[in-house]
Design an enzyme around this catalytic site. Structure first.
Site, PDB file in Angstrom:
ATOM      1  N   TRP A 130      47.144 -67.121  20.870  1.00 22.41           N
ATOM      2  CA  TRP A 130      47.811 -68.095  20.236  1.00 22.41           C
ATOM      3  C   TRP A 130      49.234 -67.619  19.315  1.00 22.41           C
ATOM      4  O   TRP A 130      49.968 -68.127  18.806  1.00 22.41           O
ATOM      5  CB  TRP A 130      47.292 -69.521  19.514  1.00 22.41           C
ATOM      6  CG  TRP A 130      46.154 -68.695  18.716  1.00 22.41           C
ATOM      7  CD1 TRP A 130      44.770 -68.737  19.130  1.00 22.41           C
ATOM      8  CD2 TRP A 130      46.309 -68.321  17.399  1.00 22.41           C
ATOM      9  NE1 TRP A 130      44.010 -68.163  17.978  1.00 22.41           N
ATOM     10  CE2 TRP A 130      44.854 -67.949  16.965  1.00 22.41           C
ATOM     11  CE3 TRP A 130      47.254 -68.271  16.421  1.00 22.41           C
ATOM     12  CZ2 TRP A 130      44.504 -67.355  15.691  1.00 22.41           C
ATOM     13  CZ3 TRP A 130      47.099 -67.642  15.110  1.00 22.41           C
ATOM     14  CH2 TRP A 130      45.809 -67.260  14.765  1.00 22.41           C
ATOM     15  N   ASN A 131      48.867 -66.438  18.637  1.00 18.70           N
ATOM     16  CA  ASN A 131      49.572 -66.054  17.333  1.00 18.70           C
ATOM     17  C   ASN A 131      50.814 -65.691  17.624  1.00 18.70           C
ATOM     18  O   ASN A 131      51.952 -66.060  16.717  1.00 18.70           O
ATOM     19  CB  ASN A 131      48.781 -64.849  16.676  1.00 18.70           C
ATOM     20  CG  ASN A 131      48.545 -63.781  17.656  1.00 18.70           C
ATOM     21  OD1 ASN A 131      48.390 -63.652  18.747  1.00 18.70           O
ATOM     22  ND2 ASN A 131      48.690 -62.530  16.850  1.00 18.70           N
ATOM     23  N   SER A 157      44.151 -72.391  24.358  1.00 19.09           N
ATOM     24  CA  SER A 157      43.972 -73.909  24.593  1.00 19.09           C
ATOM     25  C   SER A 157      44.858 -74.449  23.405  1.00 19.09           C
ATOM     26  O   SER A 157      45.078 -75.476  23.677  1.00 19.09           O
ATOM     27  CB  SER A 157      42.469 -74.200  24.422  1.00 19.09           C
ATOM     28  OG  SER A 157      41.856 -74.032  23.194  1.00 19.09           O
ATOM     29  N   SER A 207      40.240 -61.199  20.466  1.00 20.69           N
ATOM     30  CA  SER A 207      39.375 -60.635  19.516  1.00 20.69           C
ATOM     31  C   SER A 207      38.452 -59.760  20.280  1.00 20.69           C
ATOM     32  O   SER A 207      38.389 -59.368  21.501  1.00 20.69           O
ATOM     33  CB  SER A 207      38.262 -61.779  19.415  1.00 20.69           C
ATOM     34  OG  SER A 207      37.409 -62.122  20.437  1.00 20.69           O
ATOM     35  N   GLU A 228      44.022 -55.512  24.358  1.00 26.04           N
ATOM     36  CA  GLU A 228      44.822 -55.279  23.226  1.00 26.04           C
ATOM     37  C   GLU A 228      43.826 -56.402  22.085  1.00 26.04           C
ATOM     38  O   GLU A 228      44.043 -57.375  21.981  1.00 26.04           O
ATOM     39  CB  GLU A 228      46.022 -55.697  23.126  1.00 26.04           C
ATOM     40  CG  GLU A 228      46.956 -55.099  22.041  1.00 26.04           C
ATOM     41  CD  GLU A 228      46.957 -56.066  20.995  1.00 26.04           C
ATOM     42  OE1 GLU A 228      46.345 -55.818  19.837  1.00 26.04           O
ATOM     43  OE2 GLU A 228      47.995 -56.918  20.660  1.00 26.04           O
ATOM     44  N   CYS A 262      47.882 -58.916  14.951  1.00 23.90           N
ATOM     45  CA  CYS A 262      46.860 -57.730  14.856  1.00 23.90           C
ATOM     46  C   CYS A 262      47.348 -56.465  14.315  1.00 23.90           C
ATOM     47  O   CYS A 262      46.599 -55.599  13.892  1.00 23.90           O
ATOM     48  CB  CYS A 262      46.629 -57.783  16.533  1.00 23.90           C
ATOM     49  SG  CYS A 262      47.803 -57.386  17.395  1.00 23.90           S
TER      50      CYS A 262
END
Length: 452
Positions: A130-131, A157, A207, A228, A262
């Protein structure tokens, strides 16, 4: 079951998306398989036409897409606009360069003729976070489609509105039906999807836990995977650095996207001769950051994508403070908002050092010299990238091989660029996205040997 998109700034529900049933998933996969037989035969020029058209649509509707991004996950609107623009760039980059990357390569052997071809695999599943709800998808989709593969998107989601936009963009750009499809499914469906023969490979950004699970499933089904994952990038400031420049870029490197990246700088490692000046400048710069409604142009810090993510960040900071860390600035939470925070007196045992902090928290570590700085920088389970600030450009090159990360940036923040390969080592994952390396991840490298 229905997925809900909720604005993390005001907790208002934005939309609801019904989950695809098993039957609907099967229809999507069969459509992908059927479309692949036609899409793979398209010329690079025909595929490039679709990608260039997608770039035009992104530019034309950038404000609409940016508003969706900001409302779904809290990114400041100015950064959301930049994200959409970057997506257009990656489409144009692969439209221009894919044919050169994937053209057959002649090899001089004892055969009458020998060469290597690069052929698409089929449907590739993308499990995306989502980021960066547009960029993460487009940096997968552009090379995947240009290689002749089919894209299947399982998006986070909480950003399904972004996922719908992306599928609509490729449809409007002229991609055949089934070339890029958006799967509305939960994590529970991933095992079934990867077990289906139509899905040939998987790319995941997310994650460590998700990466380990997906890689295991891919391995079980003998399918290629690209991961990633998390990062805890070091931002090293040596004693001969331009401190003002290091402060300016350091604040951006840590607090861009409200710290939810990240590849953000997550551990600031400063040689003692430069430490006091850097800390003073850094704290003052962070104080000046403007927090507020992500939809306002003036906002530089928004909210975290969900309140539980802010809870995790608060726990990491609080535990570190209990262990001796000192709060120079911030340290408070209000729902999904977490104040821009600066910490000092950091040790390697603290959560803010050894764990990934996914939010606006900057721990600053004092070291004696360059040798110790790089030893501390390497003391992590992650390996995405490192930034080093110094005026001695020749001397710093000696440290490139000493740091086992996927990227080594000097006098700038670690960032992704369509022209450069992107990826990590250790628990940051494996494989590469972007550039020539990225498009090679999901093709069959075929040796052809012809003898008279």
């Amino acid at each position: 079951m229905a997925f809900k998109s909720v604005n993390p700034y005001n907790n208002q529900e934005l939309a609801s998306f019904p989950e695809h049933s098993i039957t609907e998933q099967e229809v999507i996969l069969k459509k992908a398989d059927k479309t692949f037989t036609e899409w793979r035969t398209r010329s690079f020029a025909e595929r490039a036409k679709v990608l260039n058209r997608a770039a035009e649509i992104l530019k034309k509707n950038s404000e609409k897409y940016a508003k969706t991004i900001s409302s779904e996950m809290g990114k400041p609107i100015s950064e959301a606009r930049a994200e959409v623009k970057k997506c257009a760039w990656v489409c144009e980059y692969y439209a221009e360069n894919a044919e050169g990357f994937l053209s057959p390569k002649s090899i001089d052997t004892d055969a009458h003729e020998s060469f290597v071809t690069y052929e698409p695999l089929g449907a590739i599943l993308a499990i995306m976070p989502w980021n960066f709800p547009f960029w993460q998808v487009f940096r997968f989709a552009a090379p995947t489609l240009m290689a002749g593969n089919i894209g299947l998107l399982k998006h986070a989601s909480n950003v399904l509105g972004s996922g719908k936009h992306i599928a609509d963009i490729f449809s409007e750009a002229g991609a055949p039906e089934g070339a890029f499809q958006h799967l509305l499914v939960s994590h529970d469906s991933i095992e079934t999807l990867l077990g289906n023969d139509i899905v040939k490979a998987v790319s995941l950004t997310g994650s460590e836990k998700a990466g380990a699970s997906v890689a295991s499933l891919a391995g079980k089904n003998i399918k290629k995977s690209l991961l990633e994952l998390g990062g805890s990038n070091a931002f090293v400031v040596l004693d001969d650095a331009d401190i003002d420049k290091a402060v300016e870029i350091g604040v951006k490197a840590r607090f861009m996207n409200t710290g939810q990246s990240c590849i953000a700088a997550k551990r600031f490692i400063v040689v003692e001769k430069a430490y006091d000046k850097f800390v003073e400048g850094f704290v003052n710069k962070v104080k000046a950051l403007k927090s507020g409604d992500p939809m306002l142009d003036s906002s530089e810090i928004g909210v975290l994508a969900r309140e539980d993510l802010a809870d995790i960040l608060a726990e990491q900071v609080d535990k570190s403070v209990e262990m001796g860390a000192k709060i120079k600035l911030g340290g408070k939470q209000n729902g999904a908002y977490y104040e821009p925070t600066v910490l000092t007196h950091i040790t390697a045992a603290m959560p803010v050092f050894k764990e990934e902090t996914f939010g606006p928290v900057a721990p600053i570590i004092k070291v004696k010299n360059a040798k110790e700085a790089f030893e501390v920088a390497k003391d992590t389970e992650f390996g995405l990238g490192i930034s080093v600030f110094t005026e001695d450009l020749e001397k710093v090159k000696a440290y490139i091989k000493e740091v086992p990360d996927g990227a080594f940036f000097v006098n700038d923040l670690v960032k992704s660029d369509p022209r450069l390969p992107f990826g990590g080592t250790k628990k940051s994952g494996f494989g590469r996205e972007l550039a020539k390396d990225g498009i090679m991840e999901f093709v069959n490298v075929k040796t052809v040997y012809i003898q008279k």
